[in-house]
Motif scaffolding. Structure first.
Motif, PDB file in Angstrom:
ATOM      1  N   HIS A 123       2.589   6.619  -6.725  1.00  0.00           N
ATOM      2  CA  HIS A 123       1.637   7.633  -7.207  1.00  0.00           C
ATOM      3  C   HIS A 123       2.214   9.033  -7.016  1.00  0.00           C
ATOM      4  CE1 HIS A 123      -2.162   9.561  -8.129  1.00  0.00           C
ATOM      5  NE2 HIS A 123      -2.089  10.231  -6.988  1.00  0.00           N
ATOM      6  N   SER A 124       2.914   9.233  -5.891  1.00  0.00           N
ATOM      7  CA  SER A 124       3.543  10.539  -5.650  1.00  0.00           C
ATOM      8  C   SER A 124       4.576  10.839  -6.727  1.00  0.00           C
ATOM      9  CB  SER A 124       4.207  10.560  -4.266  1.00  0.00           C
ATOM     10  OG  SER A 124       3.241  10.414  -3.246  1.00  0.00           O
ATOM     11  N   ILE A 125       5.337   9.804  -7.131  1.00  0.00           N
ATOM     12  CA  ILE A 125       6.314  10.007  -8.198  1.00  0.00           C
ATOM     13  C   ILE A 125       5.620  10.442  -9.474  1.00  0.00           C
ATOM     14  CG2 ILE A 125       7.927   8.814  -9.738  1.00  0.00           C
ATOM     15  CD1 ILE A 125       8.863   7.180  -7.373  1.00  0.00           C
TER      16      ILE A 125
ATOM     17  N   LEU B 286       4.358  14.007  -9.160  1.00  0.00           N
ATOM     18  CA  LEU B 286       5.449  14.977  -9.181  1.00  0.00           C
ATOM     19  C   LEU B 286       6.070  15.087 -10.570  1.00  0.00           C
ATOM     20  CD1 LEU B 286       7.176  14.198  -5.773  1.00  0.00           C
ATOM     21  CD2 LEU B 286       5.920  16.253  -6.379  1.00  0.00           C
ATOM     22  N   GLN B 287       6.146  13.971 -11.288  1.00  0.00           N
ATOM     23  CA  GLN B 287       6.657  14.032 -12.653  1.00  0.00           C
ATOM     24  C   GLN B 287       5.744  14.888 -13.529  1.00  0.00           C
ATOM     25  OE1 GLN B 287       6.945   9.830 -13.466  1.00  0.00           O
ATOM     26  NE2 GLN B 287       9.146   9.782 -13.005  1.00  0.00           N
ATOM     27  N   LYS B 288       4.421  14.750 -13.307  1.00  0.00           N
ATOM     28  CA  LYS B 288       3.475  15.590 -14.055  1.00  0.00           C
ATOM     29  C   LYS B 288       3.673  17.059 -13.692  1.00  0.00           C
ATOM     30  CE  LYS B 288      -1.466  16.313 -14.943  1.00  0.00           C
ATOM     31  NZ  LYS B 288      -1.398  17.747 -14.641  1.00  0.00           N
TER      32      LYS B 288
ATOM     33  N   GLU C 282       0.825  -1.207   0.000  1.00  0.00           N
ATOM     34  CA  GLU C 282       0.000   0.000   0.000  1.00  0.00           C
ATOM     35  C   GLU C 282       0.863   1.263   0.000  1.00  0.00           C
ATOM     36  OE1 GLU C 282      -3.299   2.293   2.811  1.00  0.00           O
ATOM     37  OE2 GLU C 282      -2.886   0.154   3.120  1.00  0.00           O
ATOM     38  N   CYS C 283       1.852   1.289   0.894  1.00  0.00           N
ATOM     39  CA  CYS C 283       2.706   2.477   0.987  1.00  0.00           C
ATOM     40  C   CYS C 283       3.559   2.648  -0.270  1.00  0.00           C
ATOM     41  CB  CYS C 283       3.604   2.383   2.221  1.00  0.00           C
ATOM     42  SG  CYS C 283       2.695   2.451   3.789  1.00  0.00           S
ATOM     43  N   LYS C 284       4.014   1.517  -0.817  1.00  0.00           N
ATOM     44  CA  LYS C 284       4.788   1.599  -2.045  1.00  0.00           C
ATOM     45  C   LYS C 284       3.928   2.180  -3.175  1.00  0.00           C
ATOM     46  CE  LYS C 284       7.518  -1.192  -5.255  1.00  0.00           C
ATOM     47  NZ  LYS C 284       8.022  -2.548  -5.559  1.00  0.00           N
TER      48      LYS C 284
END
Length: 486
Positions: free
Chosen positions: A138-140, A143-145, A131-133
């Motif tokens: 998703h954060s990556i 942030l890339q967007k 879940e945390c991974k």
């Protein structure tokens, strides 16, 4: 104390219990294998991963004392687990098989039943890891967007700078061309105007460049967060990921949309009758004749009288009965000029009675002349006005007070239909009063309204015409749009 010992006996590189520990001159310990890989990957003199102190490859000293301590603790069963990745609870010596979502930390089954974690949301460690991974992945992505969006914003700011430079250069050339005929007399005036443009350009450029710098800093910050998260995710160590999860997630969520400067290079007052303003000061050098407008008596409110060959408009309480035609204003004390404006550039001047209430500007030919409507752009009017007490105002999106120190006797009105600019000036010195910008599509008519008040019982307006020249509008052919930079 157990927690500190658990940390002290782990290699800062692999985060596992030291295997064949070696000691650097700076005092930091590492696994021999970890340090050898670190040395092999260094392009220049290797540096300590902890303190960045340089060292020679042959200065790796075996730390026998630390090796003996680890071996002794292994024999006693009190040290950290010797199996890589198999962490145990420091308090209960049980395997960390659960993850407490409330406290965001791995725990054992006994901890889950204890007071500190009782009634907390605890899930299996593998489920928490996935879940945390997923959240960090998703954060990556997000942030890339954001980086992509910031880069687009960066390009947009660069394009704005290019357009700004082009517009400023074009404006400089235009002003220089108009002053060429009056060079000897107007050199000092021209230098003053160019300096104002340079100051405005510097101000806007400075703010746009600050925007670019802020965007670049944001991108650097986000790239750093992406790199740190990527390292943890790629490491594949679920315990390390879960330990760092809260900090990484907080860093990824702490990046907000940039608050950019929104500078406006306001050139409105530089796009007006410049040569006519100079003519006010040097009438023997250049003559610019206002458009020969006439009040249209067919549109005049019954209480307004048109005289002096259509050049004078006066309020009269008692007037002969006039037919109520579709063209006539009946609720506004208003009148149109007889000339319709649908292309080109025009300039006209109006003398106003001292203390009178008046409204001047343009209106769409389609406005309803039978209702009492606010003279705002939403209703097809672009106007400024004066009310008793010395208040001047303009109707844009809302009614706003303009220049409380203004005191004018003659108003200059400049219209550039194609450009969508309507500007007002104090015709005595051509100082700028107000500008409307709008994409005009309807046929426009010069609009005038005058009404009495306690200071002025019989107010009037008078169109000002010069005694020479054709009085044609400023449009067509090679005529240039006049401009006023004061």
């Amino acid at each position: 104390m157990a927690t500190n010992l658990d940390i002290d006996l782990r290699c800062p590189i692999c985060l596992e219990v030291y295997q064949d520990p070696v000691l650097l001159r700076c005092g930091h310990n590492f696994c021999r294998g970890c340090m050898q890989r670190h040395v092999d990957s260094a392009e220049e003199t290797p540096m300590c991963p902890c303190c960045r102190d340089g060292f020679e490859e042959d200065s790796l000293y075996p730390n026998w004392q630390l090796s003996n301590i680890i071996a002794g603790l292994r024999d006693l069963g009190t040290g950290p687990s010797m199996e890589p990745g198999n962490l145990h609870c420091a308090k209960h010596k049980k395997e960390l098989e659960l993850f407490c979502k409330d406290d965001k930390q791995p725990i054992c089954y006994i901890c889950a039943l204890a007071h500190n974690h009782r009634n907390h949301n605890c899930v299996p460690i593998d489920d928490a890891y996935m879940e945390c991974k997923g959240v960090l992945n998703h954060s990556i992505t997000m942030l890339q967007k954001e980086v992509t969006d910031r880069m687009a914003m960066h390009v947009s700011q660069g394009e704005k700078i290019s357009r700004l430079l082009d517009n400023v250069e074009s404006l400089r050339e235009d002003i220089a061309g108009q002053f060429e005929a009056m060079r000897n007399f107007l050199n000092e005036k021209q230098r003053t105007i160019i300096q104002r443009i340079d100051d405005e350009e510097s101000r806007v450029l400075r703010q746009l460049e600050e925007n670019m710098l802020q965007i670049s800093r944001d991108c650097d910050t986000m790239e750093e967060v992406i790199h740190d998260i990527g390292e943890i995710v790629d490491l594949g160590d679920k315990y390390q990921l879960l330990r760092e999860y809260s900090s990484l997630k907080q860093r990824s969520e702490s990046i907000y949309d940039p608050v950019l400067n929104k500078p406006i290079f306001n050139m409105d007052e530089l796009h007006g009758p410049l040569q006519y303003g100079a003519w006010k000061q040097m009438k023997n050098i250049i003559r610019l004749v206002p458009a020969a407008l006439r009040f249209d008596p067919r549109t005049a409110n019954p209480k307004l009288r048109v005289s002096n060959l259509g050049q004078r408009l006066q309020y009269c309480e008692v007037q002969p009965q006039r037919p109520d035609t579709p063209e006539r204003f009946t609720n506004h004390l208003s009148v149109f000029a007889s000339t319709a404006l649908s292309s080109g550039r025009y300039y006209w001047e109006v003398n106003v009675s001292e203390g009178a209430d008046w409204i001047l500007g343009v209106a769409a030919g389609s406005v309803n002349k039978k209702v009492c409507a606010v003279t705002s752009p939403d209703n097809g009017y672009w106007t400024i006005g004066h009310r008793s007490g010395g208040q001047y105002w303009a109707y844009d999106n809302e009614r706003v007070v303009i220049n409380p120190d203004l005191n004018v006797e003659m108003i200059g009105v400049y219209l550039d239909y194609e450009k969508g600019q309507l500007s007002f000036y104090d015709a005595e010195d051509m100082s700028h009063i107000h500008t409307f910008n709008h994409h005009f599509t309807d046929k426009l008519y010069p609009y005038f309204s005058v009404s009495p008040n306690v200071e002025c019982a019989n107010p009037s307006l008078e169109l000002s015409h010069c005694d020479h020249g054709s009085g044609l509008p400023l449009s067509g052919g090679s005529d240039r749009a006049p401009e006023v930079p004061w």
